[in-house]
Write an enzyme that holds these catalytic residues in place. Structure first.
Site, PDB file in Angstrom:
ATOM      1  CG  HIS A  12      -1.942  -0.978   1.356  1.00 45.08           C
ATOM      2  ND1 HIS A  12      -2.101  -1.749   2.485  1.00 45.08           N
ATOM      3  CD2 HIS A  12      -2.922  -1.372   0.502  1.00 45.08           C
ATOM      4  CE1 HIS A  12      -3.128  -2.561   2.324  1.00 45.08           C
ATOM      5  NE2 HIS A  12      -3.638  -2.365   1.115  1.00 45.08           N
TER       6      HIS A  12
ATOM      7  CE  LYS B 162     -11.475  -6.446   2.315  1.00 44.20           C
ATOM      8  NZ  LYS B 162     -10.224  -5.779   1.919  1.00 44.20           N
TER       9      LYS B 162
ATOM     10  NE  ARG C 236      -3.290  -7.798  -4.123  1.00 41.95           N
ATOM     11  CZ  ARG C 236      -4.079  -7.980  -3.107  1.00 41.95           C
ATOM     12  NH1 ARG C 236      -3.586  -7.993  -1.894  1.00 41.95           N
ATOM     13  NH2 ARG C 236      -5.365  -8.188  -3.247  1.00 41.95           N
TER      14      ARG C 236
END
Length: 161
Positions: A17, A41, A90
């Site tokens: 990050h 989450k 990613r």
């Protein structure tokens, strides 16, 4: 002045990050790192703790500010007069999800565009979930987390195990 938003849950903020933040801060005049509420989450850290950790690791970046929001990203961007969202990618699986979100955000806020920054190779495998898993087993987190927040993370992970 061009301002961008880098949104995420950042639970906790990783070196991956931070790499995206540092690179985006070179591209834009101002970068808002916004800790967003994600209903899917269950965060390990409170919203306030995550904001504090990000502020500590970005304190040397003068054009970076940290905020939090429970609004939809498209609404937050509109309220703050921001037209660019920065997202880190990613792998190909990230692209599909992020591309879908970019289209939805643009539909909700036609002035909002997304810019994707690919992860540098050393961070392609890294996620907050992986860090939490490793930390819960007592692994050394120095390759994964900024050093300023490792004590906070180790302490919290020890409390939750």
């Amino acid at each position: 002045m061009t301002t961008a938003i880098y949104p995420g849950s950042f639970d906790p903020i990783t070196k991956g990050h931070l790499n995206i933040i540092q690179r985006a801060a070179k591209i834009f005049d101002r970068l808002i790192v916004c800790v967003m509420v994600n209903v899917d989450k269950r965060p390990m850290f409170t919203l306030e703790e995550r904001v504090d950790m990000i502020r500590r690791v970005t304190q040397g970046l003068d054009n970076v500010t940290v905020d939090s929001s429970s609004a939809l990203l498209a609404e937050y961007a509109q309220q703050n007069n921001v037209n660019v969202v920065v997202k880190g990618l990613r792998a190909a699986t990230d692209f599909e999800k992020e591309f879908q979100m970019a289209l939805i955000n643009h539909k909700m806020n036609p002035n909002l565009d997304s810019m994707f920054l690919t992860s540098e190779h050393q961070f392609m495998y890294l996620s907050s979930s992986v860090v939490k898993e490793l930390g819960s087993h007592g692994a050394d987190l120095s390759d994964f987390l900024p050093e300023e927040i490792i004590p906070d993370c180790v302490k919290r992970m020890n409390q939750t195990v």
